[in-house]
Design a protein around this motif. Structure first.
Motif, PDB file in Angstrom:
ATOM      1  N   LEU A 274       0.879  -1.163  -0.096  1.00 19.47           N
ATOM      2  CA  LEU A 274      -0.130  -0.125  -0.007  1.00 19.47           C
ATOM      3  C   LEU A 274       0.779   1.221   0.082  1.00 19.47           C
ATOM      4  O   LEU A 274       0.405   2.354  -0.061  1.00 19.47           O
ATOM      5  CB  LEU A 274      -1.039  -0.056   1.301  1.00 19.47           C
ATOM      6  CG  LEU A 274      -1.827  -1.032   1.153  1.00 19.47           C
ATOM      7  CD1 LEU A 274      -2.663  -0.958   2.663  1.00 19.47           C
ATOM      8  CD2 LEU A 274      -2.971  -0.984  -0.024  1.00 19.47           C
ATOM      9  N   ASN A 275       1.954   1.030   0.121  1.00 17.28           N
ATOM     10  CA  ASN A 275       3.059   2.476   0.647  1.00 17.28           C
ATOM     11  C   ASN A 275       3.472   2.932  -1.015  1.00 17.28           C
ATOM     12  O   ASN A 275       4.675   2.713  -1.446  1.00 17.28           O
ATOM     13  CB  ASN A 275       4.184   2.028   1.200  1.00 17.28           C
ATOM     14  CG  ASN A 275       5.114   3.426   1.631  1.00 17.28           C
ATOM     15  OD1 ASN A 275       4.394   4.251   1.610  1.00 17.28           O
ATOM     16  ND2 ASN A 275       6.318   3.037   2.248  1.00 17.28           N
ATOM     17  N   THR A 276       2.350   3.834  -1.600  1.00 14.89           N
ATOM     18  CA  THR A 276       2.653   4.372  -2.687  1.00 14.89           C
ATOM     19  C   THR A 276       2.412   5.859  -2.770  1.00 14.89           C
ATOM     20  O   THR A 276       1.734   6.295  -1.801  1.00 14.89           O
ATOM     21  CB  THR A 276       1.938   3.746  -4.034  1.00 14.89           C
ATOM     22  OG1 THR A 276       0.411   3.989  -3.444  1.00 14.89           O
ATOM     23  CG2 THR A 276       1.929   2.240  -4.103  1.00 14.89           C
ATOM     24  N   PRO A 277       3.073   6.524  -3.639  1.00 13.11           N
ATOM     25  CA  PRO A 277       2.846   8.017  -3.648  1.00 13.11           C
ATOM     26  C   PRO A 277       1.303   8.570  -3.648  1.00 13.11           C
ATOM     27  O   PRO A 277       0.865   9.297  -2.930  1.00 13.11           O
ATOM     28  CB  PRO A 277       3.650   8.631  -4.728  1.00 13.11           C
ATOM     29  CG  PRO A 277       4.577   7.495  -5.116  1.00 13.11           C
ATOM     30  CD  PRO A 277       3.912   6.310  -4.847  1.00 13.11           C
ATOM     31  N   GLU A 278       0.766   7.767  -4.469  1.00 13.26           N
ATOM     32  CA  GLU A 278      -0.996   7.577  -4.602  1.00 13.26           C
ATOM     33  C   GLU A 278      -1.739   7.562  -3.319  1.00 13.26           C
ATOM     34  O   GLU A 278      -2.605   8.429  -2.927  1.00 13.26           O
ATOM     35  CB  GLU A 278      -1.498   6.908  -5.894  1.00 13.26           C
ATOM     36  CG  GLU A 278      -1.125   7.323  -7.010  1.00 13.26           C
ATOM     37  CD  GLU A 278       0.407   6.888  -7.240  1.00 13.26           C
ATOM     38  OE1 GLU A 278       1.058   7.124  -8.214  1.00 13.26           O
ATOM     39  OE2 GLU A 278       0.947   5.760  -6.341  1.00 13.26           O
ATOM     40  N   ASN A 279      -1.147   6.504  -2.513  1.00 11.91           N
ATOM     41  CA  ASN A 279      -2.046   6.173  -1.372  1.00 11.91           C
ATOM     42  C   ASN A 279      -1.557   7.020  -0.073  1.00 11.91           C
ATOM     43  O   ASN A 279      -2.296   7.644   0.482  1.00 11.91           O
ATOM     44  CB  ASN A 279      -1.673   4.666  -0.941  1.00 11.91           C
ATOM     45  CG  ASN A 279      -2.460   3.798  -1.799  1.00 11.91           C
ATOM     46  OD1 ASN A 279      -3.356   3.883  -2.160  1.00 11.91           O
ATOM     47  ND2 ASN A 279      -2.080   2.600  -1.731  1.00 11.91           N
ATOM     48  N   LYS A 280      -0.307   7.434  -0.408  1.00 15.34           N
ATOM     49  CA  LYS A 280       0.114   8.564   0.692  1.00 15.34           C
ATOM     50  C   LYS A 280      -0.433   9.737   0.546  1.00 15.34           C
ATOM     51  O   LYS A 280      -0.946  10.546   1.565  1.00 15.34           O
ATOM     52  CB  LYS A 280       1.781   8.689   0.734  1.00 15.34           C
ATOM     53  CG  LYS A 280       2.396   9.819   1.595  1.00 15.34           C
ATOM     54  CD  LYS A 280       2.041   9.121   3.194  1.00 15.34           C
ATOM     55  CE  LYS A 280       2.475  10.358   4.255  1.00 15.34           C
ATOM     56  NZ  LYS A 280       2.152   9.755   5.540  1.00 15.34           N
TER      57      LYS A 280
END
Length: 288
Positions: free
Chosen positions: A54-60
């Motif tokens: 889940l650790n993606t720029p979009e999710n952040k």
């Protein structure tokens, strides 16, 4: 009020805090017919994403929205149906740039934030208010602010001269802080060290400092039968909590022994309480 339902209000800083220190009591008191009201002060957008998937720029960028969803799933498991999100911005850890964001909870006007909580106290009429101690349990700015507004609301909600626009007055009967037992975590660390297992405490002296026993601890609520659902609810906070996190890393044979109680410090009581030698075992003692 003859039809008043015993009510406990939990005031927490971020999504997932509701499970960590009060998930068991939420389940227990709901089953006993009491009402449990959750107030979460921030949306947790400064949390670190621990799940690599889940650790993606979009999710952040949309972490607040994701944590809203996680929280909804977690509290459904805890049978909490009365929920309010104050929706302040997460302040992040102490001495970090998010602390200075003008919309962070850390920067909120104390009177205005207290007024919002007072309105909820007067609406739901809790007998018991629960939040953190003066240090927010471990020094997080949002936990400290949650402590401040909870203590202020406890004293203001029954005073007609304060926040008259917040509705008819209601005076809560008891104020508790969540409490941690350092001895529990040390026992877990020593047991797992002896077995050569990876422990939840990489640096025990530093990590255990977060769990210093509060000498004011007065109350131990047995939640053993609710522990499986509490741990399942924790895992709904997938961005924040993985299977190796704290509680969840404990061997099965230790969980029942070490996690079978949630602890609290009774700070103020407006009802008479019977004398007892050991820990109080009911948050609603003296009320029902």
């Amino acid at each position: 009020m003859t039809d008043h339902r015993p009510t406990i209000m939990l005031v927490h800083a971020h999504p997932d805090d509701e499970v960590i220190s009060t998930g068991g009591i939420a389940l227990k008191y709901h089953e006993q017919g009491a009402r449990v009201v959750l107030v979460t002060c921030t949306r947790g957008e400064e949390g670190e994403i621990v799940d690599a998937e889940l650790n993606t720029p979009e999710n952040k960028a949309r972490l607040a929205e994701i944590r809203d969803i996680e929280l909804a799933r977690a509290i459904a498991l805890l049978n909490i149906t009365d929920f309010h999100q104050l929706a302040y911005r997460d302040s992040g850890m102490i001495n970090t740039p998010p602390n200075e964001h003008p919309e962070s909870f850390n920067k909120a006007d104390l009177q205005a934030a207290t007024a919002r909580l007072v309105a909820l106290v007067r609406q739901y009429q809790p007998d018991v208010l629960i939040s953190y101690d003066e240090n927010g349990s471990y020094g997080h700015p949002d936990h400290i602010m949650a402590h401040k507004i909870t203590v202020a609301a406890f004293h203001a909600a029954g005073d007609p001269s304060q926040f008259p626009e917040a509705g008819p007055v209601w005076e809560p009967k008891k104020l508790y802080y969540t409490a941690y037992r350092r001895s529990i975590w040390r026992k877990a660390w020593e047991y797992m060290q002896a077995r050569g297992e990876k422990t939840p405490l990489d640096n025990p002296e530093a990590d255990l400092s977060r769990y210093v026993d509060d000498p004011r601890t007065t109350t131990a609520i047995e939640i053993g039968q609710y522990l499986p659902i509490k741990l399942q609810s924790l895992l709904e906070h997938r961005t924040q909590i993985g299977p190796t996190w704290g509680f969840l890393s404990l061997p099965e044979e230790l969980r029942g022994e070490l996690l079978s109680h949630e602890h609290f410090a009774l700070i103020e009581s407006r009802v008479s309480l019977p004398e007892h030698e050991d820990f109080e075992t009911d948050l609603l003692l003296g009320i029902r």
